[in-house]
Design a protein around this motif. Structure first.
Motif, short mmCIF file in Angstrom:
data_model
loop_
_atom_site.label_atom_id
_atom_site.label_comp_id
_atom_site.label_asym_id
_atom_site.label_seq_id
_atom_site.Cartn_x
_atom_site.Cartn_y
_atom_site.Cartn_z
N MET A 163 29.74 19.02 103.60
CA MET A 163 29.72 18.20 102.42
C MET A 163 28.54 18.61 101.56
O MET A 163 27.42 18.59 102.01
CB MET A 163 29.57 16.75 102.88
N ARG A 169 34.59 6.23 93.51
CA ARG A 169 35.35 7.44 93.84
C ARG A 169 35.04 8.48 92.77
O ARG A 169 35.31 8.26 91.60
CB ARG A 169 36.84 7.14 93.89
N ASP A 192 28.09 7.72 102.16
CA ASP A 192 29.32 8.47 101.91
C ASP A 192 30.37 8.07 102.95
O ASP A 192 30.14 7.19 103.78
CB ASP A 192 29.06 9.97 101.88
N ALA A 200 27.24 12.85 94.08
CA ALA A 200 28.44 13.11 94.88
C ALA A 200 29.24 14.22 94.21
O ALA A 200 29.23 14.36 92.99
CB ALA A 200 29.29 11.84 94.97
N GLU A 209 34.54 12.92 96.56
CA GLU A 209 33.80 12.09 97.52
C GLU A 209 33.83 10.62 97.11
O GLU A 209 34.04 10.29 95.94
CB GLU A 209 32.35 12.55 97.63
#
Length: 148
Positions: A1, A73, A96, A121, A125
């Motif tokens: 990530m 989101r 997260d 983000a 994510e």
């Protein structure tokens, strides 16, 4: 990530509340049991955006009865920041989907999450504003901003 980096605004001392020009109860020297300052309204928290989240846009107001449901989101790479207020000291942070914290947590009856600047983000994510409140925290609120 992957993580993106974002620069945040200059920090002020803990407990400062620019919307009212005062410090929060956590920063005051009031004795326990003294009348507490009322919990900031969502409109008062949102008004802090110009100072605490410059160039960011308001994205979400967390319901006073259920602030733990604040979820962002990412439809594109973005950075997030939130202002919160509660009736008792809480711990707040962004997490997260795997539960890992994004940025530092903030603790107190009011403050910014993350305290030192936005958390970021990548597209796709999901970040959730987490609020760990004791049983005596009868009310907590949050306003979340995003950029770009």
């Amino acid at each position: 990530m992957g993580l993106a980096s974002c620069a945040g605004p200059t920090q002020r001392s803990a407990g400062e509340n620019p919307a009212r020009g005062t410090t929060s109860p956590a920063a005051s020297a009031a004795p326990p049991g003294a009348d507490a300052e009322p919990v900031a309204t969502l409109d008062e928290l949102a008004a802090r955006g110009a100072v605490d989240a410059p160039l960011m846009k308001e994205t979400l107001r967390a319901d006073p009865a259920a602030p733990k449901t604040a979820e962002i989101r990412a439809e594109r790479d973005l950075c997030v920041r939130a202002a919160f207020a509660a009736s008792a000291s809480v711990r707040a942070w962004f997490a997260d989907a795997s539960g890992d914290a994004r940025g530092d947590a903030a603790t107190g009856v009011s403050g910014l999450v993350p305290p030192r600047g936005p958390a970021c983000a990548k597209k796709g994510e999901v970040l959730r504003l987490m609020v760990d409140a004791p049983a005596n925290a009868t009310m907590s609120r949050a306003v979340v901003w995003t950029s770009p």
